[in-house]
Design a protein around this motif. Structure first.
Motif, PDB file in Angstrom:
ATOM      1  N   ALA A 108      -8.898   0.449   3.341  1.00 19.10           N
ATOM      2  CA  ALA A 108      -8.310  -0.834   3.523  1.00 19.10           C
ATOM      3  C   ALA A 108      -8.681  -1.484   5.225  1.00 19.10           C
ATOM      4  N   LEU A 137      -2.294  -7.554  -7.750  1.00 20.38           N
ATOM      5  CA  LEU A 137      -3.374  -6.942  -7.056  1.00 20.38           C
ATOM      6  C   LEU A 137      -4.458  -6.446  -8.215  1.00 20.38           C
ATOM      7  N   HIS A 144      -5.914   2.785  -4.546  1.00 21.60           N
ATOM      8  CA  HIS A 144      -6.410   1.662  -5.080  1.00 21.60           C
ATOM      9  C   HIS A 144      -7.871   1.565  -4.618  1.00 21.60           C
ATOM     10  N   TYR A 194      -8.625  -1.970  -1.336  1.00 21.43           N
ATOM     11  CA  TYR A 194      -7.445  -2.768  -1.071  1.00 21.43           C
ATOM     12  C   TYR A 194      -7.691  -3.757   0.254  1.00 21.43           C
ATOM     13  N   LEU A 251       0.841  -1.168  -0.027  1.00 24.37           N
ATOM     14  CA  LEU A 251      -0.203  -0.080  -0.046  1.00 24.37           C
ATOM     15  C   LEU A 251       0.867   1.247  -0.095  1.00 24.37           C
ATOM     16  N   ASP A 286      -7.447   5.908   1.139  1.00 22.22           N
ATOM     17  CA  ASP A 286      -7.198   4.454   0.752  1.00 22.22           C
ATOM     18  C   ASP A 286      -6.910   3.707   1.909  1.00 22.22           C
TER      19      ASP A 286
END
Length: 352
Positions: A249, A231, A211, A214, A145, A245
């Protein structure tokens, strides 16, 4: 251990027009029968494995039935993957995009097939879970990440596809609007939660490629579980606040001492509840140490992420209740929505 399953009932593909498209697009496609299987995880877009002889690819298409405007944009996800080529090696290479509805009845794209282990709710047969393994996998998730957030988005075509300024304000307003459009049942506390979010949007911590989905079941590891090798699911990817992000997550990163209603609200809990895996706090602290970012406002981002996840689940449940899908996995998702909203409200009232 196979990472795909036979295609679920009602989610099949007519292979004849697909094979015709493949043979016209990939001139070196070997002779032989087109084989189709399905990836089991994911409740939004449909993802299939294709195989002809030794040729393999992955096909992504929107869910069946009506979809919300601008949602499930296969063309955009394909362009995101194109933009990441040469910049982030965990992203699969895109192969082709098709918007000819005569092939599948919807746009779709193809990308390279990668092989490895996708961890979801359990370890595969033959793997002995240990505390050390849990911590190593947790640290790998932190590492990748941080690595994604370190990519210079201005060197990619994402600079032409995104608008980072005002990202969090647009996110909060947009997801509140999405919830209201997909509302079915009355969910206790949701109005209080939406007001808290709208009134408390923080100044953004910076801009990075995010992303935005994640989690372990979107990541692939090698057979030894020592390295992430892929990924996937880049549908929500954009350029925005990297702490958004991180928060997203953490909304998937359940831990052993979470309330039962949160752990089982969407089915079997993820492997992150097992011994050795970081807590959310440990993950955030490891991310801060490795990235050098200030995470003092992470509480807002995590709370927003739980609300955002509740909205995603609500949109899926709306499609089920409206008869747009008959997938039985979605039958009780309203309970998951209520659990997520309740947990987010507890977070508001008692920050971690």
């Amino acid at each position: 251990m196979a990472d795909t399953i036979p295609v679920r009932a009602g989610e099949g593909i007519d292979l004849a027009p697909l094979e015709k498209y493949l043979r016209s697009t990939f001139r070196d496609l070997p002779s032989g029968e087109l084989e189709l299987t399905q990836f089991p995880t994911g409740a939004s877009n449909l993802t299939y494995a294709l195989k002809v002889g030794d040729w393999e690819a992955v096909l992504r298409r929107p869910p069946l039935g009506p979809v919300a405007p601008k949602a499930h944009d296969m063309g955009r996800e394909f362009r995101v993957l194109q933009a990441l080529v040469g910049h982030f090696q965990l992203a699969p290479k895109p192969l082709a995009f098709c918007d000819d509805h005569s092939v599948l009845g919807a746009p779709f794209f193809l990308m390279e097939r990668r092989h490895g282990i996708v961890l979801n709710t359990d370890f595969p047969t033959g793997v002995t879970p240990t505390r050390d393994l849990g911590r190593r996998l947790s640290q790998q998730m932190v590492n990748e990440l941080v690595g994604l957030h370190q990519v210079d988005y201005t060197k990619t075509d994402l600079v032409h596809m995104t608008r980072p300024e005002g990202f969090m304000k647009r996110q909060v307003d947009g997801w509140i609007s999405r919830y209201n459009r997909a509302k079915t049942d009355d969910v206790q506390g949701v109005e209080e939660l939406m007001k808290w979010l709208a009134d408390g949007v923080p100044e953004e911590s910076g801009c990075a490629i995010i992303h935005y989905d994640y989690k372990f079941n979107n990541a692939m590891f090698n057979r030894e579980l020592t390295q992430m090798v892929g990924l996937f699911d880049w549908e929500m990817t954009t350029v925005g606040d990297p702490l958004a992000d991180l928060g997203a997550a953490m909304s998937y990163w359940l831990q052993a001492d979470d309330p039962e209603m949160l752990k089982v609200g969407l089915g079997k809990p993820p492997i992150t509840i097992k011994d050795g895996f970081f807590t959310r706090r440990e993950f955030i602290e490891a991310y801060a140490q490795q990235s050098g970012r200030d995470v003092s406002r992470s509480h807002f981002y995590v709370t927003f992420a739980f609300f955002k996840l509740a909205v995603i689940i609500q949109q899926i449940y709306y499609r089920y209740k409206a008869g747009q899908t008959n997938d039985s996995r979605f039958m009780n998702m309203n309970h998951g929505v209520a659990a997520l909203v309740e947990w987010a409200l507890q977070s508001v009232r008692r920050p971690d």
